[in-house]
Design a protein around this motif. Structure first.
Motif, PDB file in Angstrom:
ATOM      1  N   ALA A   1      66.896  41.360  13.586  1.00 51.24           N
ATOM      2  CA  ALA A   1      66.771  41.007  14.994  1.00 51.24           C
ATOM      3  C   ALA A   1      66.409  39.536  15.163  1.00 51.24           C
ATOM      4  N   GLY A   2      65.597  39.010  14.223  1.00 54.54           N
ATOM      5  CA  GLY A   2      65.230  37.597  14.292  1.00 54.54           C
ATOM      6  C   GLY A   2      66.426  36.683  14.115  1.00 54.54           C
TER       7      GLY A   2
ATOM      8  N   GLY B   1      63.317  43.901  11.781  1.00 51.81           N
ATOM      9  CA  GLY B   1      62.732  42.718  12.397  1.00 51.81           C
ATOM     10  C   GLY B   1      63.434  41.439  11.984  1.00 51.81           C
ATOM     11  N   ASP B   2      63.733  41.305  10.668  1.00 51.06           N
ATOM     12  CA  ASP B   2      64.423  40.099  10.202  1.00 51.06           C
ATOM     13  C   ASP B   2      65.830  40.003  10.775  1.00 51.06           C
TER      14      ASP B   2
ATOM     15  N   MET C   1      58.695  42.988  14.240  1.00 52.26           N
ATOM     16  CA  MET C   1      58.001  42.208  13.206  1.00 52.26           C
ATOM     17  C   MET C   1      56.526  42.577  13.148  1.00 52.26           C
TER      18      MET C   1
ATOM     19  N   ARG D   1      61.546  42.525  21.757  1.00 53.46           N
ATOM     20  CA  ARG D   1      61.852  43.592  20.806  1.00 53.46           C
ATOM     21  C   ARG D   1      61.732  43.077  19.374  1.00 53.46           C
ATOM     22  N   THR D   2      62.189  41.852  19.141  1.00 57.61           N
ATOM     23  CA  THR D   2      62.075  41.255  17.806  1.00 57.61           C
ATOM     24  C   THR D   2      60.616  41.101  17.406  1.00 57.61           C
TER      25      THR D   2
ATOM     26  N   PRO E   1      65.331  40.978  24.319  1.00 59.75           N
ATOM     27  CA  PRO E   1      65.629  40.921  22.875  1.00 59.75           C
ATOM     28  C   PRO E   1      64.532  40.232  22.076  1.00 59.75           C
ATOM     29  N   LEU E   2      63.954  39.176  22.629  1.00 59.10           N
ATOM     30  CA  LEU E   2      62.924  38.452  21.885  1.00 59.10           C
ATOM     31  C   LEU E   2      61.652  39.291  21.768  1.00 59.10           C
TER      32      LEU E   2
ATOM     33  N   SER F   1      62.662  31.869  15.469  1.00 59.47           N
ATOM     34  CA  SER F   1      63.018  33.293  15.485  1.00 59.47           C
ATOM     35  C   SER F   1      63.543  33.754  14.133  1.00 59.47           C
TER      36      SER F   1
ATOM     37  N   ARG G   1      69.646  37.510  14.573  1.00 63.01           N
ATOM     38  CA  ARG G   1      70.525  37.673  15.721  1.00 63.01           C
ATOM     39  C   ARG G   1      69.968  36.972  16.947  1.00 63.01           C
ATOM     40  N   GLY G   2      68.664  37.113  17.142  1.00 62.08           N
ATOM     41  CA  GLY G   2      68.035  36.426  18.274  1.00 62.08           C
ATOM     42  C   GLY G   2      68.156  34.924  18.162  1.00 62.08           C
TER      43      GLY G   2
END
Length: 571
Positions: free
Chosen positions: A77-78, A74-75, A24, A19-20, A16-17, A128, A80-81
């Protein structure tokens, strides 16, 4: 930074990280590439047929839409991460703290852990959610724009590219300059946090002694030290901020001069020149934010390093093949234990047969409480062995060991909840009748009956809403409900009034019945009924026997007995 985050969380969080980071980065590159479409737009606008700009404007709008979608993804996912990272770090941090030896938790470390568990973890996990996207944008977007400049005019692109080493050098220099201040800020922050906690916890004692002003001074010193470090940190970062601003402005001015020179010589058209200047101006904005983002990233990295240092602290090792004690007798065999370079126990040997009561007495600082802590394996011995049922406690699994031990301390800590919830900590699956029976044996039912909310009475954080004697009764009821075969008592009546002392003694008698008991007491009259009394001094058992035997010998115990009885006799 990313590697450290993944190291803290362990396997399973890297995908996941990554992918984030990929989203981005794609958004930052898409933003830079979208500006490349300004060149054909301006060429069309400055050309003989301005209407030809419409298709390029539509392409530019489409590129911006792609960038917006990527940036949103990206944001999102950030954030959520960050939530996943925050939950993972808190879980791992809490699990690890629960496995560390109790002796690790000094007053200073309590302040450090308090700061890390609140501000530190949140600051580290903000990477993140809040810092990663602008940092990647500040790095990837300018580099993409430079690539576009190289495609438009290699001379202008090369001039812009020459600024990259200068910007990187300023960032590295600023980071090295502020590294020491970051560490000092964290150290003084921990000191101030510890002082605040100490000051709040000590309010009753300080007010009773009329020494609040003195302790205010200690707290003020800690806060003043933190203020000085923060001010020094700002002053240290200021040259870096000014250096980066001057570098970026100088590069922009150089590009402006070079573009004017090329345009006057006819080597570049007005549309290309205007596009280059727009791109250069857009490149400057993220670069100017690097100092602020870099400072926040360094602070977050420092917090991550501190969390990592705690997680690297070795817990007490668990046995690979745990054994089960054959019985519940206890034995100390030539035990040595050191704390802060000082020998607390030195060659101590003591035997406690199953079902017997042994009282440990001696002067303050002799290691009596440490002896109890070694039985419960709050620490591991430096030499010798502590055994339960013939098995070294280090060879017994932690859960198995703690199932067999009930501990009643002098300073009782209750969790913020009801009386019943705190009693049930001894055995959460106990029935209501068992809870009531344990409470009756501990004389806790007398307390519950006179409280308006009865069993649902909230005890407050640490049990602050109950008196010391009431907290002690809850603790004894909890131990009775646990029904462990080994009982450790540490000065349980030393600070109680006569009424509560009598009630607590009655509960202790129920608790000790038929169990292996090791008790520590300053009030020697509470140990007369012990099967054996061991006098501890200088880290060793210097004499042991029954109360009457030790009095007849006229040794250290007899002297202690006479000293403790003298005030009562004179009164």
């Amino acid at each position: 930074m990313i590697r450290m985050l993944l190291h803290l969380l362990g396997e399973g969080h890297d995908r996941p990280l990554r992918r984030t980071v990929a989203l981005m980065t794609a958004a930052a590159v898409a933003e830079g590439l979208s500006y490349a479409l300004l060149v054909p737009v301006l060429r069309a606008l400055f050309g003989p047929r301005p209407a030809e700009a419409w298709p390029w404007l539509a392409a530019f709008a489409a590129a911006v839409a792609v960038y917006a979608v990527l940036r949103y993804g990206g944001d999102l996912a950030g954030f959520r991460g960050a939530a996943v990272l925050l939950r993972g770090v808190y879980r791992r941090f809490g699990d690890h703290l629960a496995r560390l030896p109790v002796g690790w938790f000094t007053a200073r470390r309590v302040g450090e852990v308090s700061a890390l568990a609140s501000e530190g973890v949140l600051q580290a996990m903000s990477v993140s959610a809040h810092l990663l996207a602008p940092f990647i944008s500040a790095c990837a977007t300018p580099l993409t724009i430079v690539a576009v400049l190289l495609a438009v005019d290699w001379r202008m692109g090369a001039a812009a590219l020459a600024a990259a080493p200068a910007v990187a050098a300023v960032q590295v220099w600023t980071g090295r300059r502020t590294a020491a201040d970051d560490a000092a800020r964290a150290e003084h922050g921990d000191e101030a946090t510890g002082r605040i906690i100490e000051y709040l916890q000590a309010q009753p004692v300080l007010r009773a002694g009329g020494r609040t002003a003195e302790r205010f001074g200690a707290l003020d010193d800690a806060l003043s030290g933190l203020h000085r470090v923060l001010r020094r940190s700002v002053l240290s970062a200021l040259p870096g901020m000014l250096g980066l601003t001057l570098t970026v402005q100088a590069v922009f001015t150089g590009l402006l001069a070079l573009g004017a020179y090329l345009a006057l010589g006819g080597r570049i058209g007005p549309a290309e020149l205007l596009a280059v200047l727009v791109l250069a101006a857009r490149c400057a904005d993220p670069l100017l934010s690097l100092t602020d983002i870099g400072g926040k990233l360094r602070a977050a990295r420092h917090e991550l390093a501190r969390i990592d240092a705690v997680l690297r602290t070795e817990p007490l090792p668990e046995p690979r093949e745990p054994v089960r004690p054959a019985h519940h007798g206890l034995e100390f065999e030539s035990v040595a234990f050191r704390r802060d370079g000082r020998a607390v126990l030195d060659g101590l040997s003591l035997s406690v047969p199953e079902g017997h009561r042994v009282a440990v007495v001696g002067p303050s600082g002799a290691g009596k409480s440490t002896l109890l802590q070694l039985i419960a394996r709050f620490h591991d011995v430096d030499a010798g062995a502590v055994r339960m049922g013939g098995a070294d406690v280090r060879a017994i699994g932690s859960e198995t060991l703690m199932e067999r031990v009930s501990i009643v301390f002098q300073d009782v800590y209750l969790f913020d909840g009801t009386i019943e919830e705190n009693v049930r900590l001894g055995r959460p699956d106990a029935g209501a009748a068992e809870v009531r029976a344990a409470a009756a044996a501990a004389r806790l039912d007398e307390v519950v009956e006179r409280l308006p909310d009865g069993w649902a009475t909230d005890v407050g954080e640490g049990g602050a809403l109950l008196s010391g004697g009431e907290r002690q009764r809850v603790s004894i009821a909890r131990a009775l409900l646990k029904d462990a075969p080994v009982v450790l008592l540490d000065e349980v009546t030393s600070a109680l009034d006569p009424v509560n002392e009598a009630a607590v003694h009655a509960g202790i008698e129920h608790l000790m019945a038929g169990r292996t008991v090791v008790m520590v007491a300053h009030r020697l009259r509470t140990v007369r009924s012990a099967d054996r009394i061991a006098f501890l001094d200088g880290g060793r058992i210097v004499e042991q026997g029954t109360h009457d035997e030790l009095l007849r010998r006229g040794g250290r115990y007899a002297g202690f007995w006479q000293a403790s009885s003298a005030p009562a006799a004179s009164g």
